[in-house]
Design a protein around this motif. Structure first.
Motif, short mmCIF file in Angstrom:
data_model
loop_
_atom_site.label_atom_id
_atom_site.label_comp_id
_atom_site.label_asym_id
_atom_site.label_seq_id
_atom_site.Cartn_x
_atom_site.Cartn_y
_atom_site.Cartn_z
N GLN A 1 4.72 9.87 -1.70
CA GLN A 1 3.57 10.78 -1.70
C GLN A 1 3.84 11.34 -0.43
OE1 GLN A 1 0.47 8.89 -1.71
NE2 GLN A 1 -0.69 9.25 -3.70
N GLY A 2 3.94 12.56 -0.10
CA GLY A 2 4.31 13.23 1.12
C GLY A 2 3.63 14.70 0.76
N GLU A 3 3.44 15.55 2.38
CA GLU A 3 3.20 17.02 1.80
C GLU A 3 3.49 17.70 2.32
OE1 GLU A 3 0.10 17.12 5.04
OE2 GLU A 3 -1.66 15.10 4.52
N GLY A 4 4.24 18.95 1.18
CA GLY A 4 4.91 20.12 1.67
C GLY A 4 6.40 18.91 1.27
N LEU A 5 6.14 18.14 -0.20
CA LEU A 5 7.45 17.64 -0.11
C LEU A 5 7.48 17.36 -1.25
CD1 LEU A 5 9.93 15.90 0.58
CD2 LEU A 5 8.80 13.46 0.68
N LYS A 6 8.30 17.99 -2.29
CA LYS A 6 8.46 17.54 -4.30
C LYS A 6 9.08 15.93 -4.02
CE LYS A 6 10.80 19.47 -8.08
NZ LYS A 6 11.71 20.00 -8.51
#
Length: 567
Positions: free
Chosen positions: A131-136
């Motif tokens: 999981q990551g924010e602003g990350l595909k």
């Protein structure tokens, strides 16, 4: 008048035991395994067991499993104890079969299937991701590229995916000779800026196992958090709410435990993780964990390793993983409060089986060992019986003298016991010592997969299941199967007969009520024990026979025990 009263009390007590026991047993004791065989027309045949595994093939499947397995690209898994495949769409481990275990004892019985793809009957699968924010990040529809053609103990497989934004994701799978799959998760950042990413793992299942979750055997969500095994969450808790149960831990594991099978996620034991059990739509449940987020600068990479256990709860296999660093992994088997006693009983029984080759004979040998260890206690029991027999005339005299003064009678009886140095409860000690042994054997037969489908002799094809040969339907000649309450088998009848003769060898009780209870107890126990595992009845019958032999030998050495009490 007193005799009639005693008879009425004995009848009432018997009725309470016979009719009340099923309710007590259903609450505190799980039922034995379904019979491995059935008898029809006087012939014994393997019995179907649709509940043998949590994802058995079924005509009512949502979609045909064979077709689903052919729909997407896959990488085969092949080890001595696991076969199946990894779905490259979503990088899911959703096809696991245990070739060394069968659903039934039939020669053509299919092997146990644990994992099944989404969209099939009782879907059950696991995976790892990020999981990551602003990350595909990769998701369930991501199609991975595989490096390696087959996952075996000697050939790992690496899955890769590039998100097109400067980040590359890799999962390197390895597998051992048993049931443990390791996943080395790597993220490489070749983008222009730093990214925050955290890894996770999950096990998802649809449907509840056929084996019930009971007071003595936990079946359902389970984990080890901060050095303690947690059996507190079950499917009903998640159904009723809250639908998410969360845990924080450093080291440990979590997943779903069935009676004989386990699917468990094992994060890096040095990392703190957040674990959860979740309830989804319908009968969907999930166990998952996530690690703390990691900030990854441009040109850097991070690698984290987790493991997935999917297989049979073999005692020695679980202990080996525990010795290798997975805390309390053997507690995947719900040994309960008497863990310290049940494990030695299992170890001895399994050692006997390895040297003998037949679990029924091993149970008989275990009974001999137990009786030998308890022989000194039995000697004291018979000495107490001899002393009690010697003072019976004095007890009779006191009962006649104080028959209208019960408090005075009790006072005089206690004085008599003290004066003659006898203990009326000493004869009960062997019985009380047998209770933990019997319960430990009961748990071992019910819990350990080593006992599953183990034959004995003749018609006994599964010692962990009830005796399939019922007397009430004339051993299968009549076209009906008696209910469990009335399913009196040959072993249950032998148990009643052996208990009857064992009680006959005991000195007569002074209290007529006790004597009447002892007279009917063998036949009450015959009904109570009939639905239990055949292995328990083999143990009890053998124990009764050895008790009678020991009593006969001690009567030969101490004739006063069998002589009529003096006037």
């Amino acid at each position: 008048m007193d005799d009639k009263k005693n008879i009425v009390l004995a009848v009432i007590l018997t009725a309470l035991i016979l009719f009340g026991w099923p309710y007590i047993a259903n609450h505190f004791f799980p039922a034995a395994n379904p019979p491995a065989t059935k008898v029809e027309g006087g012939k014994e045949t393997p019995a179907p067991q649709p509940g043998a595994d949590p994802a058995a093939d079924s005509p009512g499947a949502i979609r045909d499993r064979a077709l689903v397995l052919k729909e997407g690209p896959r990488v085969p898994i092949r080890t001595p104890k696991l076969t199946g495949s990894i779905n490259l769409k979503g990088a899911r481990i959703d096809d696991i079969v245990l070739p060394t275990y069968s659903e039934t004892i039939a020669k053509d019985s299919p092997a146990i299937r644990l994992f099944s793809p989404s969209g099939t009957q009782d879907a059950f699968f696991a995976g790892f991701g990020w999981q990551g924010e602003g990350l595909k990040t990769p998701d369930n529809n991501t199609v991975w590229t595989a490096e390696g053609t087959e996952l075996t103990p000697t050939s790992p497989v690496t899955l890769r995916w590039d998100n097109g934004a400067g980040q590359t994701f890799e999962i390197r799978y390895t597998v051992d000779q048993n049931y443990m799959i390791s996943a080395q998760q790597k993220v490489s950042n070749s983008g222009a800026g730093a990214i925050g990413v955290k890894s996770y793992g999950y096990v998802s299942r649809t449907g509840i196992p056929h084996d019930p979750d009971t007071w003595t055997i936990h079946i359902g969500p389970m984990g080890v958090f901060n050095g303690a095994a947690n059996y507190d969450v079950n499917y009903k808790d998640l159904d009723k709410g809250p639908s998410t149960q969360s845990f924080q831990s450093t080291g440990g594991w979590l997943g779903f435990t069935d009676k004989y099978w386990l699917s468990a996620l094992v994060p890096d034991q040095k990392e703190a993780f957040a674990g959860q059990f979740r309830k989804g739509a319908g009968t969907q449940y999930q166990a998952d964990y996530s690690l703390p987020p990691v900030m990854l600068a441009p040109g850097k990479a991070v690698t984290q390793t987790a493991r997935l256990f999917v297989g049979a709860k073999e005692v020695k296999t679980l202990e080996a993983y525990q010795d290798a660093g997975i805390p309390l992994f053997d507690r995947a088997i719900d040994w309960g409060w008497f863990y310290w006693f049940e494990k030695p009983i299992f170890a001895l029984l399994h050692w006997l089986f390895e040297h003998i080759g037949n679990f029924g004979v091993a149970i008989i040998c275990l009974t001999f060992v137990v009786r030998a260890l308890m022989f000194p206690v039995a000697q004291r029991q018979f000495a107490s019986m001899a002393a009690m027999r010697a003072v019976q005339p004095k007890m009779k005299a006191l009962q006649e003298r104080y028959k209208d003064d019960k408090p005075k009678l009790q006072q005089e009886m206690m004085a008599l016991y003290k004066r003659e140095k006898v203990n009326p409860l000493a004869g009960c000690l062997p019985i009380f010592l047998q209770i933990p042994i019997f319960f430990a054997l009961y748990k071992v037969l019910q819990l350990t997969i080593e006992m599953r489908h183990q034959p004995f002799v003749l018609w006994i094809k599964d010692l962990s299941a009830p005796d399939p040969l019922h007397i009430l339907n004339l051993f299968g000649l009549l076209p009906f199967t008696p209910p469990a309450f009335l399913g009196i088998g040959v072993l249950a009848l032998l148990l009643g007969i052996s208990m009857y003769f064992q009680f006959k060898l005991n000195p007569a009780q002074m209290d007529p009520m006790q004597q009447q209870v002892f007279a009917i107890m063998p036949w009450v126990m015959m009904f109570i024990m009939a639905p239990f595992a055949a292995g328990l009845l083999v143990y009890w019958i053998t124990n009764n026979c050895l008790s009678m032999a020991q009593q006969w030998w001690l009567y030969k050495r101490h004739p006063q025990l069998s002589a009529a009490p003096a006037k």
